[in-house]
Scaffold this active site. Structure first.
Site, PDB file in Angstrom:
ATOM      1  N   GLY A 191       0.813  -1.218   0.000  1.00 37.06           N
ATOM      2  CA  GLY A 191       0.000   0.000   0.000  1.00 37.06           C
ATOM      3  C   GLY A 191       0.843   1.262   0.000  1.00 37.06           C
ATOM      4  CG  HIS A 217       4.963   4.785  -4.912  1.00 35.01           C
ATOM      5  ND1 HIS A 217       5.513   4.045  -5.941  1.00 35.01           N
ATOM      6  CD2 HIS A 217       5.447   4.238  -3.767  1.00 35.01           C
ATOM      7  CE1 HIS A 217       6.307   3.120  -5.438  1.00 35.01           C
ATOM      8  NE2 HIS A 217       6.270   3.200  -4.123  1.00 35.01           N
ATOM      9  CG  HIS A 238       3.067   0.545  -5.472  1.00 27.15           C
ATOM     10  ND1 HIS A 238       3.135   1.584  -4.571  1.00 27.15           N
ATOM     11  CD2 HIS A 238       3.723  -0.491  -4.900  1.00 27.15           C
ATOM     12  CE1 HIS A 238       3.807   1.183  -3.502  1.00 27.15           C
ATOM     13  NE2 HIS A 238       4.172  -0.067  -3.666  1.00 27.15           N
ATOM     14  CG  ASP A 271      11.960  -3.596  -3.245  1.00 22.35           C
ATOM     15  OD1 ASP A 271      12.445  -3.160  -2.204  1.00 22.35           O
ATOM     16  OD2 ASP A 271      10.984  -3.055  -3.816  1.00 22.35           O
ATOM     17  NE  ARG A 279      10.756   1.413   4.959  1.00 24.04           N
ATOM     18  CZ  ARG A 279      10.540   0.230   4.406  1.00 24.04           C
ATOM     19  NH1 ARG A 279      10.612   0.096   3.092  1.00 24.04           N
ATOM     20  NH2 ARG A 279      10.234  -0.817   5.142  1.00 24.04           N
TER      21      ARG A 279
HETATM   22  P1  AMP Z   1       6.027  -2.438  -1.651  1.00 22.31           P
HETATM   23  O1  AMP Z   1       4.638  -1.894  -1.533  1.00 22.31           O
HETATM   24  O2  AMP Z   1       7.089  -1.430  -1.345  1.00 22.31           O
HETATM   25  O3  AMP Z   1       6.210  -3.750  -0.941  1.00 22.31           O
HETATM   26  O4  AMP Z   1       6.244  -2.750  -3.186  1.00 22.31           O
HETATM   27  C1  AMP Z   1       5.368  -3.575  -3.916  1.00 22.31           C
HETATM   28  C2  AMP Z   1       5.992  -3.854  -5.263  1.00 22.31           C
HETATM   29  O5  AMP Z   1       6.211  -2.624  -5.943  1.00 22.31           O
HETATM   30  C3  AMP Z   1       7.362  -4.548  -5.151  1.00 22.31           C
HETATM   31  O6  AMP Z   1       7.480  -5.508  -6.196  1.00 22.31           O
HETATM   32  C4  AMP Z   1       8.330  -3.406  -5.369  1.00 22.31           C
HETATM   33  O7  AMP Z   1       9.581  -3.801  -5.895  1.00 22.31           O
HETATM   34  C5  AMP Z   1       7.563  -2.549  -6.362  1.00 22.31           C
HETATM   35  N1  AMP Z   1       8.041  -1.174  -6.333  1.00 22.31           N
HETATM   36  C6  AMP Z   1       8.131  -0.358  -5.252  1.00 22.31           C
HETATM   37  N2  AMP Z   1       8.666   0.828  -5.603  1.00 22.31           N
HETATM   38  C7  AMP Z   1       8.935   0.740  -6.932  1.00 22.31           C
HETATM   39  C8  AMP Z   1       9.497   1.627  -7.889  1.00 22.31           C
HETATM   40  N3  AMP Z   1       9.925   2.848  -7.566  1.00 22.31           N
HETATM   41  N4  AMP Z   1       9.607   1.209  -9.160  1.00 22.31           N
HETATM   42  C9  AMP Z   1       9.207  -0.039  -9.527  1.00 22.31           C
HETATM   43  N5  AMP Z   1       8.652  -0.919  -8.680  1.00 22.31           N
HETATM   44  C10 AMP Z   1       8.527  -0.537  -7.398  1.00 22.31           C
END
Ligand code: AMP
Length: 287
Positions: free
Chosen positions: A31, A34, A37, A152, A190
């Site tokens: 969640g 941005h 996502h 990631d 973050r």
């Molecule tokens: P998170 O909500 O941070 O756990 O991220 C969910 C998914 O979105 C994960 O596969 C992340 O690698 C991907 N993600 C997060 N930030 C980015 C970004 N700036 N660019 C591409 N993918 C992202």
């Protein structure tokens, strides 16, 4: 948009879709959505007949209690964003649905060296938690394709190992490029926790990686690493460089020469006052 809060309900819905032969893309998130996502979700929507986005802030992957309690949560805003791009299905599980018993909450997997280096070394238990939640989500959502961000990168390698070598699921993993702000900072949930000065200083991560990529033909990996760490430490808001590693993009082992692998990636983590940021960039080959 269909919103499911119970595993049993979404399972039943997906069983019907699959029986009709529909392809299913899955984008797991925590969640505070941005543009990063949204790029994954748009790609999933362009490649599948149906798409599930999940939002679950997984407690078992946080190695610091304060990081978990301060993790941004904005569910109403997230729903509006998902509706604005016509996302078809949202899964918002409860903790009880993801971990109905202690066995699932304590499940462990062996990722060997992949979980011992970089994020694994600095965030004990983090990848165990990631694997717990992803394996459980994939039991509930037997997707055709899983969408992950290169942001990631180590997590991508861990999930690859989990899905293909350990669980042996017939699932395609699609890795999407890192979405960045105009000044190069990798977009992250973050980032909203950075002060104005830290936000400005955080551009050093991208600048350092970009400089490393450009200089890579002129230096050894060791010299390049030294230059990069010095560049990062010149920024007063960066309290600590947890690591800057130049590694084989497949095994994540450090390389000592550019001939060691056809794909080489630089990965870093730094600490600002309260926030920890990570980023990476391919120095050789592309993903
Ligand atoms: P998170 O909500 O941070 O756990 O991220 C969910 C998914 O979105 C994960 O596969 C992340 O690698 C991907 N993600 C997060 N930030 C980015 C970004 N700036 N660019 C591409 N993918 C992202």
């Amino acid at each position: 948009m269909h919103i499911f809060k119970k595993a049993s309900d979404i399972k039943q819905f997906i069983r019907k879709l699959k029986a009709e032969g529909q392809s299913l893309g899955f984008v797991p998130t925590m969640g505070a959505l941005h543009e990063g996502h949204l790029q994954l979700i748009r790609r999933a929507m362009s490649e599948n007949e149906q798409v599930v986005v999940s939002i679950f802030v997984n407690p078992t992957q946080f190695d610091e209690a304060s990081d978990f309690s301060h993790y941004p949560r904005s569910i109403e805003q997230d729903i509006l964003l998902l509706e604005s791009i016509n996302c078809p299905i949202l899964f918002l599980p409860s903790e009880e649905d993801i971990y109905p018993d202690e066995a699932l909450r304590n499940r462990t997997f062996d990722f060997g060296y992949l979980e011992k280096t970089m994020e694994g070394a600095h965030r004990p238990g983090h990848f165990r938690g990631v694997a717990q939640v992803v394996s459980r989500l994939l039991e509930i959502i037997p997707a055709t394709r899983l969408y992950l961000g290169q942001k990631d990168y180590q997590q991508v390698k861990i999930i690859h190992r989990l899905v293909h070598d350990i669980l042996k699921l017939p699932l395609e993993i699609v890795v999407c490029p890192t979405a960045r702000e105009v000044d190069g900072l990798a977009i992250s949930s973050r980032n909203v926790r950075l002060s104005k000065e830290e936000r400005q200083a955080a551009t050093a991560l991208y600048k350092t990686l970009d400089r490393a990529r450009k200089e890579s033909s002129r230096m050894t990996p060791e010299e390049l690493k030294k230059m990069a760490v010095e560049m990062l430490l010149q920024v007063p808001e960066i309290r600590e460089v947890e690591y800057f590693e130049i590694v084989n993009a497949d095994t994540l082992s450090p390389v000592s020469s550019w001939g060691d692998s056809s794909q080489i990636i630089a990965c870093l983590a730094v600490r600002m006052h309260e926030v920890r940021l990570i980023d990476n960039m391919f120095l050789k080959g592309i993903h």
